[in-house]
Design a protein around this motif. Structure first.
Motif, PDB file in Angstrom:
ATOM      1  N   PHE B  35     -74.485 -10.639 -48.382  1.00 18.63           N
ATOM      2  CA  PHE B  35     -72.728 -10.101 -47.833  1.00 18.63           C
ATOM      3  C   PHE B  35     -71.770 -10.408 -48.733  1.00 18.63           C
ATOM      4  O   PHE B  35     -70.582 -10.358 -48.412  1.00 18.63           O
ATOM      5  CB  PHE B  35     -72.825 -11.166 -46.677  1.00 18.63           C
ATOM      6  CG  PHE B  35     -73.196  -9.837 -45.356  1.00 18.63           C
ATOM      7  CD1 PHE B  35     -73.398  -8.738 -45.220  1.00 18.63           C
ATOM      8  CD2 PHE B  35     -73.965 -11.010 -44.491  1.00 18.63           C
ATOM      9  CE1 PHE B  35     -73.845  -8.276 -43.865  1.00 18.63           C
ATOM     10  CE2 PHE B  35     -75.198 -10.283 -43.428  1.00 18.63           C
ATOM     11  CZ  PHE B  35     -74.493  -8.822 -43.354  1.00 18.63           C
ATOM     12  N   GLY B 160     -78.078  -2.998 -40.817  1.00 22.33           N
ATOM     13  CA  GLY B 160     -76.545  -3.908 -41.102  1.00 22.33           C
ATOM     14  C   GLY B 160     -76.532  -5.034 -39.963  1.00 22.33           C
ATOM     15  O   GLY B 160     -76.054  -6.127 -39.645  1.00 22.33           O
ATOM     16  N   LEU B 161     -76.571  -4.533 -38.874  1.00 19.09           N
ATOM     17  CA  LEU B 161     -76.063  -4.511 -37.617  1.00 19.09           C
ATOM     18  C   LEU B 161     -76.998  -5.787 -36.852  1.00 19.09           C
ATOM     19  O   LEU B 161     -76.350  -6.848 -36.790  1.00 19.09           O
ATOM     20  CB  LEU B 161     -75.880  -3.691 -36.206  1.00 19.09           C
ATOM     21  CG  LEU B 161     -75.328  -2.352 -36.542  1.00 19.09           C
ATOM     22  CD1 LEU B 161     -75.284  -1.389 -35.516  1.00 19.09           C
ATOM     23  CD2 LEU B 161     -73.869  -2.760 -35.576  1.00 19.09           C
ATOM     24  N   MET B 164     -75.585  -8.648 -39.419  1.00 20.46           N
ATOM     25  CA  MET B 164     -75.050  -9.320 -38.885  1.00 20.46           C
ATOM     26  C   MET B 164     -74.685 -10.423 -37.615  1.00 20.46           C
ATOM     27  O   MET B 164     -74.357 -10.895 -38.165  1.00 20.46           O
ATOM     28  CB  MET B 164     -73.249  -7.831 -38.653  1.00 20.46           C
ATOM     29  CG  MET B 164     -73.254  -7.264 -39.836  1.00 20.46           C
ATOM     30  SD  MET B 164     -71.693  -6.586 -39.866  1.00 20.46           S
ATOM     31  CE  MET B 164     -72.400  -4.908 -39.412  1.00 20.46           C
ATOM     32  N   ALA B 165     -75.723 -10.082 -36.524  1.00 19.94           N
ATOM     33  CA  ALA B 165     -76.008 -10.009 -35.568  1.00 19.94           C
ATOM     34  C   ALA B 165     -76.852 -12.056 -35.961  1.00 19.94           C
ATOM     35  O   ALA B 165     -76.764 -12.730 -35.826  1.00 19.94           O
ATOM     36  CB  ALA B 165     -77.077  -9.950 -34.192  1.00 19.94           C
ATOM     37  N   ILE B 167     -75.755 -13.058 -38.309  1.00 21.38           N
ATOM     38  CA  ILE B 167     -75.143 -14.948 -38.685  1.00 21.38           C
ATOM     39  C   ILE B 167     -74.494 -15.491 -37.329  1.00 21.38           C
ATOM     40  O   ILE B 167     -73.872 -16.017 -37.116  1.00 21.38           O
ATOM     41  CB  ILE B 167     -73.251 -13.883 -38.839  1.00 21.38           C
ATOM     42  CG1 ILE B 167     -73.429 -13.857 -40.845  1.00 21.38           C
ATOM     43  CG2 ILE B 167     -72.656 -15.296 -39.075  1.00 21.38           C
ATOM     44  CD1 ILE B 167     -73.530 -12.504 -41.959  1.00 21.38           C
ATOM     45  N   THR B 168     -74.160 -14.211 -36.079  1.00 21.82           N
ATOM     46  CA  THR B 168     -73.716 -15.002 -35.034  1.00 21.82           C
ATOM     47  C   THR B 168     -75.040 -16.301 -34.755  1.00 21.82           C
ATOM     48  O   THR B 168     -74.423 -16.800 -33.653  1.00 21.82           O
ATOM     49  CB  THR B 168     -73.737 -13.846 -33.856  1.00 21.82           C
ATOM     50  OG1 THR B 168     -72.811 -12.552 -34.202  1.00 21.82           O
ATOM     51  CG2 THR B 168     -72.908 -14.426 -32.918  1.00 21.82           C
ATOM     52  N   ILE B 171     -75.027 -19.485 -35.884  1.00 21.72           N
ATOM     53  CA  ILE B 171     -73.679 -20.574 -36.134  1.00 21.72           C
ATOM     54  C   ILE B 171     -73.749 -21.362 -34.728  1.00 21.72           C
ATOM     55  O   ILE B 171     -73.772 -22.435 -34.313  1.00 21.72           O
ATOM     56  CB  ILE B 171     -72.364 -19.483 -35.763  1.00 21.72           C
ATOM     57  CG1 ILE B 171     -72.104 -19.301 -37.391  1.00 21.72           C
ATOM     58  CG2 ILE B 171     -71.700 -20.176 -35.179  1.00 21.72           C
ATOM     59  CD1 ILE B 171     -70.794 -17.707 -37.758  1.00 21.72           C
ATOM     60  N   ILE B 172     -74.790 -20.143 -33.855  1.00 21.62           N
ATOM     61  CA  ILE B 172     -75.040 -20.392 -32.794  1.00 21.62           C
ATOM     62  C   ILE B 172     -76.292 -21.925 -32.577  1.00 21.62           C
ATOM     63  O   ILE B 172     -75.960 -22.713 -32.068  1.00 21.62           O
ATOM     64  CB  ILE B 172     -75.631 -19.926 -32.005  1.00 21.62           C
ATOM     65  CG1 ILE B 172     -74.387 -19.545 -30.800  1.00 21.62           C
ATOM     66  CG2 ILE B 172     -75.833 -20.412 -30.390  1.00 21.62           C
ATOM     67  CD1 ILE B 172     -74.196 -17.606 -29.988  1.00 21.62           C
ATOM     68  N   TYR B 175     -74.954 -25.213 -34.266  1.00 17.85           N
ATOM     69  CA  TYR B 175     -74.497 -25.835 -33.063  1.00 17.85           C
ATOM     70  C   TYR B 175     -74.847 -26.527 -32.916  1.00 17.85           C
ATOM     71  O   TYR B 175     -74.488 -27.471 -32.308  1.00 17.85           O
ATOM     72  CB  TYR B 175     -72.951 -24.557 -32.648  1.00 17.85           C
ATOM     73  CG  TYR B 175     -72.386 -25.464 -31.127  1.00 17.85           C
ATOM     74  CD1 TYR B 175     -72.078 -26.243 -31.592  1.00 17.85           C
ATOM     75  CD2 TYR B 175     -73.255 -25.196 -30.063  1.00 17.85           C
ATOM     76  CE1 TYR B 175     -71.324 -26.928 -29.993  1.00 17.85           C
ATOM     77  CE2 TYR B 175     -72.672 -25.323 -28.872  1.00 17.85           C
ATOM     78  CZ  TYR B 175     -71.663 -26.266 -28.680  1.00 17.85           C
ATOM     79  OH  TYR B 175     -71.183 -26.865 -27.596  1.00 17.85           O
ATOM     80  N   PHE B 176     -76.156 -26.016 -31.345  1.00 14.57           N
ATOM     81  CA  PHE B 176     -76.516 -27.122 -30.854  1.00 14.57           C
ATOM     82  C   PHE B 176     -77.701 -27.982 -31.587  1.00 14.57           C
ATOM     83  O   PHE B 176     -77.387 -29.021 -30.857  1.00 14.57           O
ATOM     84  CB  PHE B 176     -78.192 -25.772 -30.281  1.00 14.57           C
ATOM     85  CG  PHE B 176     -76.911 -25.152 -29.272  1.00 14.57           C
ATOM     86  CD1 PHE B 176     -76.392 -26.087 -27.872  1.00 14.57           C
ATOM     87  CD2 PHE B 176     -76.648 -23.549 -28.902  1.00 14.57           C
ATOM     88  CE1 PHE B 176     -75.845 -25.229 -26.894  1.00 14.57           C
ATOM     89  CE2 PHE B 176     -76.052 -22.789 -27.868  1.00 14.57           C
ATOM     90  CZ  PHE B 176     -75.961 -23.704 -26.762  1.00 14.57           C
TER      91      PHE B 176
END
Lengths: 51, 210
Positions: B35, B160-161, B164-165, B167-168, B171-172, B175-176
């Motif tokens: 990316f 690609g999809l 990119m998922a 990355i989501t 992040i989660i 965070y946890f």
């Protein structure tokens, strides 16, 4: 905003799928940040209610 | 029981911690090489990308074999009781209802997270390996004629999809791992163990017997 990237074939002149659109990149990142914010707020409110 | 005299409860053996951190490094290298050029930071990314992808494939294969034959793979399966426990946990948090049951080694949300990441990684690895047919490597010459343009488009779109998922999902995950109530798990991914007190306060000792 496009969901996919396309190109036009020089042979057939038809539109062909070539991959996912990179316009979606910030949206996937934003989805993660949104999840984090919503969860953090819910947990904060729950803790305040308990205390 | 995998606990020593000091009361340390082994949660992650060294090989599993190594797998976790090597996978993390590989995924970050793959996302960076994928990316960064797209957002304008141009460099020669293709070689490091495919080599890291092959490395990730190999360690995922080792993980699958280890999980199937040396670990309790059933402890990561989502069960109906996990869904009931997730609902109880949500009720407790949102309405102040009765305390939700303690989990076994992994709670339901962790199992769903693992399942989602596993599916994404499998999609990324399969499509990535197919995409390697279009590049020259020390092992083979490029051969882009295995698929029609239509199927190449679908393969690239899935790759690609799913990337990119990821990355989501990262992040989660970060965070946890950084939430104070989860620090004991984050620490255990560094040092391998949790304390007996953490074990008894966070887990159903009848359902997880390390």
């Amino acid at each position: 905003m496009e969901l996919f990237r396309y190109s036009r074939s020089i042979y057939t002149r038809q539109t062909e799928l070539i991959g996912a659109s990179w316009d979606l990149l910030p949206w996937f990142a934003a989805a993660g940040v949104a999840f984090v914010l919503v969860h953090a707020v819910i947990m904060l409110l729950a803790r305040r209610r308990k205390s | 029981m995998a606990a020593d005299q000091s009361g340390k409860i082994v949660r992650h053996h060294l090989i599993d911690r190594l797998y976790h951190w090597l996978m993390a490094i590989a995924v970050f290298i793959l996302l960076g090489t994928a990316f960064l050029p797209i957002v304008g930071i141009k460099f020669q990314w293709i070689d490091i990308h495919w080599m890291t992808g092959v490395f990730l494939t190999l360690i995922v294969l080792v993980h699958i074999v280890r999980a199937l034959f040396w670990q309790d793979w059933r402890s990561m399966l989502v069960t109906p009781s996990d869904i009931r426990d997730i609902a109880s946990g949500a009720r407790e948090t949102l309405t102040g209802g009765a305390e939700a049951p303690k989990p076994a080694k992994y709670n339901g949300l962790q199992k769903f997270y693992h399942l989602a990441v596993a599916l994404l990684l499998i999609a990324i690895i399969i499509t990535g390996l197919l995409m390697m047919l279009k590049i020259d490597t020390p092992f083979w010459r490029r051969s882009p004629y295995w698929f029609t343009n239509y199927w190449w488009g679908i393969i690239y779109a899935f790759h690609g999809l799913a990337a990119m998922a990821m990355i989501t999902m990262i992040i989660i995950h970060v965070y946890f791992a950084s939430r104070p109530e989860e620090w004991y798990l984050t620490r255990s991914m560094f040092r391998g163990w949790i304390t007996r007190k953490e074990y008894e306060s966070h887990h159903d000792t009848g359902r997880w017997k390390p």
